[in-house]
Design a protein around this motif. Structure first.
Motif, PDB file in Angstrom:
ATOM      1  N   ALA A  41     -10.927  -5.090 -11.445  1.00 27.15           N
ATOM      2  CA  ALA A  41      -9.669  -5.435 -12.112  1.00 27.15           C
ATOM      3  C   ALA A  41      -8.498  -5.394 -11.137  1.00 27.15           C
ATOM      4  CB  ALA A  41      -9.420  -4.489 -13.281  1.00 27.15           C
ATOM      5  N   GLU A  42      -8.601  -4.576 -10.103  1.00 27.58           N
ATOM      6  CA  GLU A  42      -7.527  -4.458  -9.120  1.00 27.58           C
ATOM      7  C   GLU A  42      -7.693  -5.448  -7.979  1.00 27.58           C
ATOM      8  OE1 GLU A  42      -4.906  -2.712  -9.514  1.00 27.58           O
ATOM      9  OE2 GLU A  42      -5.483  -1.335 -11.123  1.00 27.58           O
TER      10      GLU A  42
ATOM     11  N   VAL B 290      -7.820  15.157 -12.780  1.00 24.39           N
ATOM     12  CA  VAL B 290      -9.206  14.710 -12.743  1.00 24.39           C
ATOM     13  C   VAL B 290      -9.257  13.405 -13.528  1.00 24.39           C
ATOM     14  CG1 VAL B 290     -11.565  15.245 -13.425  1.00 24.39           C
ATOM     15  CG2 VAL B 290     -10.083  17.078 -12.629  1.00 24.39           C
ATOM     16  N   TYR B 291      -9.882  12.398 -12.957  1.00 26.69           N
ATOM     17  CA  TYR B 291     -10.037  11.130 -13.655  1.00 26.69           C
ATOM     18  C   TYR B 291     -11.438  11.035 -14.223  1.00 26.69           C
ATOM     19  CZ  TYR B 291      -5.904   9.651 -11.022  1.00 26.69           C
ATOM     20  OH  TYR B 291      -4.657   9.543 -10.482  1.00 26.69           O
TER      21      TYR B 291
ATOM     22  N   PHE C 298     -10.779   0.035  -2.984  1.00 25.28           N
ATOM     23  CA  PHE C 298     -10.635   1.014  -4.068  1.00 25.28           C
ATOM     24  C   PHE C 298     -11.244   2.327  -3.576  1.00 25.28           C
ATOM     25  CE2 PHE C 298     -11.015   2.882  -8.250  1.00 25.28           C
ATOM     26  CZ  PHE C 298     -10.014   2.259  -8.982  1.00 25.28           C
TER      27      PHE C 298
ATOM     28  N   LEU D  10     -14.120   8.559 -14.497  1.00 26.50           N
ATOM     29  CA  LEU D  10     -14.426   7.254 -13.934  1.00 26.50           C
ATOM     30  C   LEU D  10     -15.911   7.220 -13.578  1.00 26.50           C
ATOM     31  CD1 LEU D  10     -12.174   5.126 -13.601  1.00 26.50           C
ATOM     32  CD2 LEU D  10     -11.993   5.772 -11.217  1.00 26.50           C
TER      33      LEU D  10
ATOM     34  N   TRP E 284       0.817  -1.212   0.000  1.00 25.47           N
ATOM     35  CA  TRP E 284       0.000   0.000   0.000  1.00 25.47           C
ATOM     36  C   TRP E 284       0.843   1.251   0.000  1.00 25.47           C
ATOM     37  CZ3 TRP E 284      -4.055  -2.932  -0.219  1.00 25.47           C
ATOM     38  CH2 TRP E 284      -4.157  -4.051   0.607  1.00 25.47           C
ATOM     39  N   PRO E 285       0.210   2.389  -0.326  1.00 22.94           N
ATOM     40  CA  PRO E 285      -0.968   2.416  -1.208  1.00 22.94           C
ATOM     41  C   PRO E 285      -0.487   2.322  -2.640  1.00 22.94           C
ATOM     42  CG  PRO E 285      -0.378   4.636  -0.557  1.00 22.94           C
ATOM     43  CD  PRO E 285       0.669   3.722   0.022  1.00 22.94           C
ATOM     44  N   ARG E 286      -1.335   1.884  -3.513  1.00 25.27           N
ATOM     45  CA  ARG E 286      -0.898   1.869  -4.899  1.00 25.27           C
ATOM     46  C   ARG E 286      -1.911   2.539  -5.799  1.00 25.27           C
ATOM     47  NH1 ARG E 286      -2.999  -3.203  -6.969  1.00 25.27           N
ATOM     48  NH2 ARG E 286      -3.952  -4.258  -5.199  1.00 25.27           N
ATOM     49  N   ARG E 287      -1.427   2.889  -6.965  1.00 27.46           N
ATOM     50  CA  ARG E 287      -2.279   3.529  -7.958  1.00 27.46           C
ATOM     51  C   ARG E 287      -2.892   2.458  -8.826  1.00 27.46           C
ATOM     52  NH1 ARG E 287      -1.192   9.006  -9.372  1.00 27.46           N
ATOM     53  NH2 ARG E 287      -1.498  10.030  -7.373  1.00 27.46           N
ATOM     54  N   PRO E 288      -4.158   2.549  -9.099  1.00 31.71           N
ATOM     55  CA  PRO E 288      -4.756   1.563  -9.992  1.00 31.71           C
ATOM     56  C   PRO E 288      -4.198   1.723 -11.401  1.00 31.71           C
ATOM     57  CG  PRO E 288      -6.302   3.315  -9.526  1.00 31.71           C
ATOM     58  CD  PRO E 288      -5.114   3.541  -8.629  1.00 31.71           C
TER      59      PRO E 288
ATOM     60  N   GLY F  62      -7.546  -6.338   6.319  1.00 27.24           N
ATOM     61  CA  GLY F  62      -6.435  -6.717   5.449  1.00 27.24           C
ATOM     62  C   GLY F  62      -6.787  -6.750   3.971  1.00 27.24           C
ATOM     63  N   THR F  63      -7.960  -6.266   3.606  1.00 24.25           N
ATOM     64  CA  THR F  63      -8.314  -6.307   2.187  1.00 24.25           C
ATOM     65  C   THR F  63      -8.079  -4.943   1.535  1.00 24.25           C
ATOM     66  OG1 THR F  63     -10.651  -5.727   2.580  1.00 24.25           O
ATOM     67  CG2 THR F  63     -10.083  -8.072   2.609  1.00 24.25           C
ATOM     68  N   PRO F  64      -7.783  -4.961   0.236  1.00 20.25           N
ATOM     69  CA  PRO F  64      -7.603  -3.689  -0.474  1.00 20.25           C
ATOM     70  C   PRO F  64      -8.949  -3.062  -0.785  1.00 20.25           C
ATOM     71  CG  PRO F  64      -7.291  -5.524  -1.983  1.00 20.25           C
ATOM     72  CD  PRO F  64      -7.543  -6.130  -0.626  1.00 20.25           C
TER      73      PRO F  64
ATOM     74  N   ARG G 161      -6.576   6.620 -15.429  1.00 22.40           N
ATOM     75  CA  ARG G 161      -5.600   7.610 -15.898  1.00 22.40           C
ATOM     76  C   ARG G 161      -6.239   8.989 -15.822  1.00 22.40           C
ATOM     77  NH1 ARG G 161      -1.977   4.871 -15.514  1.00 22.40           N
ATOM     78  NH2 ARG G 161      -1.202   3.206 -16.807  1.00 22.40           N
ATOM     79  N   PRO G 162      -5.453   9.985 -15.399  1.00 24.09           N
ATOM     80  CA  PRO G 162      -6.029  11.336 -15.363  1.00 24.09           C
ATOM     81  C   PRO G 162      -6.395  11.809 -16.768  1.00 24.09           C
ATOM     82  CG  PRO G 162      -3.868  11.273 -14.302  1.00 24.09           C
ATOM     83  CD  PRO G 162      -4.077   9.944 -14.936  1.00 24.09           C
ATOM     84  N   VAL G 163      -7.401  12.633 -16.839  1.00 17.11           N
ATOM     85  CA  VAL G 163      -7.818  13.177 -18.131  1.00 17.11           C
ATOM     86  C   VAL G 163      -7.797  14.693 -18.048  1.00 17.11           C
ATOM     87  CG1 VAL G 163      -9.295  11.253 -18.774  1.00 17.11           C
ATOM     88  CG2 VAL G 163     -10.225  13.107 -17.398  1.00 17.11           C
TER      89      VAL G 163
ATOM     90  N   MET H  91      -0.521  -2.550   8.727  1.00 16.82           N
ATOM     91  CA  MET H  91      -0.241  -3.973   8.523  1.00 16.82           C
ATOM     92  C   MET H  91      -0.849  -4.821   9.621  1.00 16.82           C
ATOM     93  SD  MET H  91       3.674  -4.334   7.369  1.00 16.82           S
ATOM     94  CE  MET H  91       4.175  -3.366   8.770  1.00 16.82           C
TER      95      MET H  91
ATOM     96  N   VAL I  43      -7.690   8.810  -6.612  1.00 19.13           N
ATOM     97  CA  VAL I  43      -8.029   7.412  -6.872  1.00 19.13           C
ATOM     98  C   VAL I  43      -6.876   6.561  -6.364  1.00 19.13           C
ATOM     99  CG1 VAL I  43      -8.608   5.712  -8.643  1.00 19.13           C
ATOM    100  CG2 VAL I  43      -9.286   8.090  -8.973  1.00 19.13           C
ATOM    101  N   HIS I  44      -7.107   5.793  -5.341  1.00 24.48           N
ATOM    102  CA  HIS I  44      -6.045   4.964  -4.761  1.00 24.48           C
ATOM    103  C   HIS I  44      -6.596   3.616  -4.324  1.00 24.48           C
ATOM    104  CE1 HIS I  44      -3.207   8.310  -4.348  1.00 24.48           C
ATOM    105  NE2 HIS I  44      -4.249   9.034  -3.982  1.00 24.48           N
ATOM    106  N   ILE I  45      -5.682   2.672  -4.201  1.00 26.44           N
ATOM    107  CA  ILE I  45      -6.045   1.412  -3.570  1.00 26.44           C
ATOM    108  C   ILE I  45      -5.390   1.412  -2.193  1.00 26.44           C
ATOM    109  CG2 ILE I  45      -5.879  -1.092  -3.713  1.00 26.44           C
ATOM    110  CD1 ILE I  45      -5.530  -0.333  -6.893  1.00 26.44           C
ATOM    111  N   ASP I  46      -6.198   1.408  -1.184  1.00 30.54           N
ATOM    112  CA  ASP I  46      -5.712   1.516   0.196  1.00 30.54           C
ATOM    113  C   ASP I  46      -6.023   0.235   0.958  1.00 30.54           C
ATOM    114  OD1 ASP I  46      -4.848   4.161   0.014  1.00 30.54           O
ATOM    115  OD2 ASP I  46      -6.774   4.984   0.680  1.00 30.54           O
ATOM    116  N   PRO I  47      -5.321   0.043   2.077  1.00 31.25           N
ATOM    117  CA  PRO I  47      -5.749  -1.032   2.974  1.00 31.25           C
ATOM    118  C   PRO I  47      -6.986  -0.567   3.744  1.00 31.25           C
ATOM    119  CG  PRO I  47      -3.885   0.142   3.904  1.00 31.25           C
ATOM    120  CD  PRO I  47      -4.131   0.740   2.545  1.00 31.25           C
TER     121      PRO I  47
ATOM    122  N   GLN J  26      -5.703   0.929 -14.080  1.00 35.42           N
ATOM    123  CA  GLN J  26      -6.760   1.224 -15.050  1.00 35.42           C
ATOM    124  C   GLN J  26      -7.022   2.724 -15.194  1.00 35.42           C
ATOM    125  OE1 GLN J  26      -9.250  -1.291 -16.347  1.00 35.42           O
ATOM    126  NE2 GLN J  26      -7.468  -2.573 -16.036  1.00 35.42           N
TER     127      GLN J  26
END
Ligand code: SF4
Ligand SMILES: [Zn+2]
Lengths: 62, 335
Positions: free
Chosen positions: B108-109, B94-95, B64, B97, A33-37, B60-62, A41-43, B302, B44-48, A39
């Motif tokens: 997908a993640e 800006v995404y 979105f 989504l 953690w943390p990671r960027r997805p 303990g799960t990711p 992407r910024p627009v 953790m 936009v992040h994947i966090d614990p 999929q």
């Protein structure tokens, strides 16, 4: 807009943090953690014009 | 000129044509209110799950995690002010989504849930609602991380789609809300009770700020209220303040203050009281309320120990610890 040059120290800080995380990773502690997805992407700015819920015409008093 | 009144949150902004509400992102265009950040998150992040913090929900799960710009509070100590105290047009990123893409990306993640978080998801309500509905259909859980400054009707509608929430209770003191957050206490208390009534798994966070809300008497009142209105099994997180944004004049919360707050809350009868933002503190972990067995050990985000049984019981005394420990525990149509 902030330029890349202006952001230098932040990036460096991040790199240091990454180093620490990688170091801990080497010790066998998984820190995913943390990671960027991958999929998303910024627009360019695209304001959305979705109509909102929960509003009403405002009535003037008096 | 047709002004509109926004009825989403207790501010009840009256917005003239061409103007925006106090949260900056709800705009009156031609007499109709528009949600300008719908489907356009800027974070936009994947966090614990532990980061939300939700300690009794799919540990303990990711998750979105998304947020758009804008917020209906203006906390002097905001940690995410670059996101929350700006409008969508001011964001560097800006995404795009929209709800279907959001759900697709989360799956997908490998995420089992989506968190609406970071700024305050109340203000991008329509985006949360549509995404949550789709997420539910696709078997993903919905987590709402909020200051709970929202009107009753929209909240009740949304609760039907929420599985878990972490709500801030910033102080048991209306003066504090007015001074530090630009909000009021009563609607927040009502919102917490509603989430509880609607069956949303609820954890509460109190950020303890030196000299402003660390008075033991105020903490005691807060803990007693949580016990009386939300139940003794509601997890309460005392989180450490760090000098931020417009509140750099105060020091980080001393650990002793957090220890004392934790004792106060335990004395008030709460079974799961945590200390957050202090790495390696014993109060990061979950213990059996009956015999003190370490059930889930945590260091930061953790998990270092996990002793709960599959159905969420203490292995020594069989006490059932409340929470949603696995997807199968998501109740009824929430599964
Ligand atoms: S949601 Fe925004 S526009 Fe609506 S009342 Fe609250 S602050 Fe005002
Ligand atoms: Zn036990």
């Amino acid at each position: 807009m902030t330029t890349t040059a202006e952001r230098g120290p932040v990036r460096q800080g991040r790199r240091r943090a990454l180093g620490l995380i990688t170091g801990l990773g080497a010790l066998g502690l998984a820190i995913p953690w943390p990671r960027r997805p991958s999929q998303a992407r910024p627009v360019q700015r695209l304001p959305s014009l979705r109509e909102a819920d929960y509003y009403r015409p405002h009535e003037l008093a008096g | 000129m047709s002004a509109v009144t926004c009825e989403l949150c207790p501010r009840g902004c009256v917005i003239p044509e061409g103007g925006a509400g106090d949260c900056r992102i709800r705009v009156n265009l031609g007499g109709r209110l528009r949600a300008t950040t719908y489907g356009r998150p800027s974070a936009v992040h994947i966090d614990p799950m532990e980061k939300k913090p939700l300690y009794h929900f799919l540990p303990g799960t990711p998750v979105f995690s998304i947020a758009t710009a804008g917020c209906n509070l203006h906390c002097l100590n905001c940690q995410n002010w670059q996101l929350s105290q700006r409008g969508g047009e001011e964001m560097e990123q800006v995404y795009r989504l929209d709800p279907p893409e959001l759900i697709r990306a989360a799956k997908a993640e490998g995420c089992r849930s989506i968190a609406y978080t970071y700024s305050d998801p109340v203000v991008f309500y329509e985006y949360v609602y549509d995404s949550a509905e789709l997420a539910r259909q696709e078997g993903l859980a919905n987590c709402f991380v909020t200051a709970a400054y929202i009107n009753q009707h929209p909240l009740r509608q949304l609760c039907r789609l929420l599985d878990a929430a972490n709500a801030d209770l910033k102080a048991f003191d209306d003066g504090f809300y007015r001074q530090v957050n630009g909000a009021t206490l009563k609607p927040v208390l009502d919102a917490l009770v509603t989430m509880r009534e609607e069956g949303v798994w609820l954890e509460v966070t109190n950020l303890v700020i030196p000299t402003l809300n660390d008075d033991p008497a105020v903490i005691r009142r807060l803990a007693r209220w949580v016990r009386a209105e939300l139940g003794a099994q509601t997890p309460l997180h005392f989180s450490r303040f760090q000098p931020q944004y417009r509140m750099r004049n105060l020091p980080p919360t001393p650990v002793e203050t957090l220890d004392r707050a934790r004792r106060e809350a335990q004395d008030a009868g709460l079974e799961h009281v945590y200390v957050g933002n202090v790495l390696g503190h014993a109060g990061n972990s979950t213990y059996c309320p009956r015999d003190g067995t370490l059930l889930i050990g945590r260091v930061g985000f953790m998990i270092t120990d996990y002793a709960l049984t599959a159905d969420g019981r203490c292995p020594s005394c069989n006490e059932r610890v409340p929470g949603v420990w696995r997807s199968a525990d998501l109740s009824g149509d929430r599964r």
